[in-house]
Scaffold this motif. Structure first.
Motif, mmCIF file in Angstrom:
data_model
loop_
_atom_site.group_PDB
_atom_site.id
_atom_site.type_symbol
_atom_site.label_atom_id
_atom_site.label_comp_id
_atom_site.label_asym_id
_atom_site.label_seq_id
_atom_site.Cartn_x
_atom_site.Cartn_y
_atom_site.Cartn_z
ATOM 1 N N ARG A 335 49.099 62.356 -4.456
ATOM 2 C CA ARG A 335 49.970 63.133 -5.984
ATOM 3 C C ARG A 335 49.616 61.757 -6.569
ATOM 4 O O ARG A 335 50.050 62.044 -8.163
ATOM 5 C CB ARG A 335 51.253 63.082 -4.816
ATOM 6 N N ASN A 336 50.358 60.700 -6.262
ATOM 7 C CA ASN A 336 50.750 59.780 -7.526
ATOM 8 C C ASN A 336 49.098 59.418 -7.958
ATOM 9 O O ASN A 336 49.155 59.707 -9.395
ATOM 10 C CB ASN A 336 50.479 58.700 -6.982
ATOM 11 N N LYS A 339 48.572 62.846 -10.676
ATOM 12 C CA LYS A 339 49.223 62.909 -10.904
ATOM 13 C C LYS A 339 48.827 61.778 -12.721
ATOM 14 O O LYS A 339 48.601 62.031 -13.762
ATOM 15 C CB LYS A 339 50.594 62.594 -11.264
ATOM 16 N N GLN A 343 47.114 62.345 -16.240
ATOM 17 C CA GLN A 343 48.070 61.560 -17.447
ATOM 18 C C GLN A 343 46.599 60.986 -18.217
ATOM 19 O O GLN A 343 46.723 61.173 -19.337
ATOM 20 C CB GLN A 343 48.926 60.754 -17.419
ATOM 21 N N GLU A 352 58.252 67.837 -12.276
ATOM 22 C CA GLU A 352 58.048 67.441 -11.275
ATOM 23 C C GLU A 352 57.792 68.668 -10.490
ATOM 24 O O GLU A 352 56.257 68.746 -10.278
ATOM 25 C CB GLU A 352 59.166 66.425 -10.596
ATOM 26 N N VAL A 355 54.507 69.552 -11.595
ATOM 27 C CA VAL A 355 53.289 69.156 -11.226
ATOM 28 C C VAL A 355 52.971 69.353 -9.585
ATOM 29 O O VAL A 355 51.798 69.337 -9.396
ATOM 30 C CB VAL A 355 54.402 67.073 -11.075
ATOM 31 N N PHE A 359 49.718 69.652 -7.862
ATOM 32 C CA PHE A 359 48.726 69.245 -6.934
ATOM 33 C C PHE A 359 48.019 70.085 -6.126
ATOM 34 O O PHE A 359 47.358 70.358 -5.665
ATOM 35 C CB PHE A 359 49.793 68.236 -6.516
#
Length: 513
Positions: A335-336, A339, A343, A352, A355, A359
């Motif tokens: 996920r990071n 994300k 960006q 969130e 997001v 995802f």
């Protein structure tokens, strides 16, 4: 003379005037962020007085963009100019761009005003704008077809009132390079206070010479700003292409002697984003950003490039962004990482929860497609069916059957408002059957002007298909875009996207070209 060429991008204003190319606030903001990464000097964010939607888009861009000057167009009247100033309040650097037509044809037939009335309105508009912003641009619409004596009189007056940039539009694409360059030079030589403003050119591509005319305005006429759009997007045949002007000036600095502040590695990402957002596909042989721009089919050419690239290449593909942003994510990506990639691509989600939902869609795509490219992510986030979950028409599911010798059949489940509907139809193919099933339930009566399929990434049959559908109804033209590994599903998404846009009737005001 200044040795810096100012790049003024009007993709979000003049580019959006292409039939069917209108963008939402979030889409405009996403493109504006990419233009900022591209290091565009001035971003014309829209026409704030045209509609509430345009106003909100200009305001959002002004609030978020900090490195580029943010500009709003305004007709030469107090209401438009005040509205532009209000939308631009949050900008770190802002510009009001006001205009009025000055050609005999436009003054008589469109404005129904005398030359003296136009002169006075132009002068007072710039004076009013100058009280609201230190950076004011003035454009005489259809300037190239205006009488030189009258144009000189108007431009001298608006410079005296505080216009900091004077832009000369070839609104209908009538100019030819040498004559246009001399026209700009004549104006600068005849107007006593011409040195008090930056001179700019804005050329349309009706005769295929927008870039050539713009560069002639720079080289012969001494202009130091070029107004242009990504991919040459714009009404009719389009505008001067940003990517072509920038790379011409950079590649032939020996001739132009000018610098540009553009980060050229962001050109191709910007081109892809604009294309996928608007549904206007870039032709393969388009200079700089076309899929074939750096492809070599001839054996002689291939041999030469392998021995020395500069035998047949005057630019490096990686310098304009072709080699950047290769495969970055897959089904094992977390996920990071997802994300962070959003960006990097200038895609910002409000919460969130958004997001997490994005995802989940990414993971679903990764299960069907092993390698996820940046283009896939952009398409995923610009897909109307996922970015506008509250749209009136939404696809729930689609099943279709086609077999050699049998007439294809489709069954579609969709939401119309708050109600689920199921429709079935036969067609000449699975796409035709699916769209006929949708139309049998919605009964829009829209005429299809364009159906186009494009692979989002090349080199694999696993690539997502991107479908653009252009519909016309009651004189209104819209584009719908849909993406999916299944081209039939992508077609249904694109059709519903276009129908949603037809249903949402945003008022628009014709603007200077």
């Amino acid at each position: 003379m200044n040795d810096k060429l100012i790049i003024f991008d009007t993709t979000l204003r003049d580019g959006e005037q292409s039939p069917g190319a209108s963008m939402t606030r979030d889409e405009k903001l996403r493109i504006a962020r990419q233009l900022e990464r591209l290091r565009v000097d001035v971003i014309e964010a829209g026409f704030a007085a045209a509609s509430n939607g345009d106003f909100e888009a200009v305001r959002a861009i002004a609030d978020h963009v900090k490195e580029s000057t943010v500009c709003s167009l305004a007709r030469a009247n107090d209401r438009d100019i005040s509205r532009a100033a209000e939308a631009l309040k949050g900008a770190a650097r802002s510009r009001i761009h006001t205009f009025i037509a000055t050609s005999p044809l436009h003054m008589e037939k469109k404005l129904r005003m005398t030359p003296d009335q136009v002169f006075e309105q132009a002068r007072l508009a710039v004076r009013f704008a100058r009280n609201l912003s230190p950076d004011v641009e003035f454009s005489p619409e259809d300037g190239y077809r205006s009488e030189v004596d009258f144009l000189c009189r108007v431009l001298e007056a608006v410079i005296a009132e505080g216009a900091t940039t004077i832009n000369i539009p070839d609104t209908v694409g009538y100019a030819v390079p040498e004559l246009f360059g001399k026209f700009i030079r004549t104006l600068r030589e005849r107007i006593p206070n011409s040195d008090k403003a930056v001179w700019s050119v804005h050329c349309h591509n009706d005769l295929g010479m927008a870039v050539a005319n713009s560069l002639a305005g720079v080289k012969i006429g001494g202009a130091r700003q070029v107004e242009c759009t990504i991919n040459g997007l714009g009404e009719r045949a389009g505008n001067c292409s940003l990517e072509e002007v920038v790379m011409a000036v950079k590649t032939r600095r020996d001739y132009y002697g000018l610098d540009v502040g553009i980060d050229t590695t962001q050109i191709v990402p910007a081109s892809r984003m604009v294309s996928q957002t608007t549904g206007f596909v870039v032709q393969p042989n388009k200079a700089v950003v076309g899929a074939n721009a750096f492809a070599h089919a001839s054996g002689i050419h291939q041999d030469g490039v392998l021995k020395a690239r500069d035998t047949y290449e005057i630019m490096r593909a990686e310098d304009v962004g072709w080699s950047a942003n290769k495969i970055v994510l897959g089904k094992l990506s977390g996920r990071n990482a997802f994300k962070q990639r959003l960006q990097d691509l200038g895609i910002e989600l409000e919460s969130e929860a958004d997001v997490n939902a994005a995802f989940a869609r990414f993971k679903d795509l990764a299960d069907r497609k092993s390698e996820i490219f940046d283009e896939d992510i952009i398409a995923l986030m610009t897909d109307e069916s996922v970015t506008h979950e509250n749209e009136y028409y939404r696809l729930l599911s689609l099943a279709q059957h086609s077999e050699t010798g049998e007439r294809p059949h489709a069954r579609v489940a969709l939401m119309i408002g708050e109600t689920e509907h199921v429709a079935e139809a036969d067609g000449n193919g699975p796409v035709d059957a699916s769209l006929k099933a949708i139309e049998s339930r919605i009964r829009s009566g829209a005429e299809m002007l364009l159906y186009s399929v494009n692979a989002i990434t090349s080199g694999s049959t696993e690539s997502q298909g991107e479908v653009t559908i252009r519909l016309q109804l009651g004189g209104r033209v819209v584009n719908g875009v849909g993406a999916d590994p299944d081209i039939v599903v992508a077609s249904a998404k694109a059709y519903l996207s276009a129908l949603n846009k037809l249903r949402s009737r945003a008022e628009r005001v014709a603007a200077q070209g």
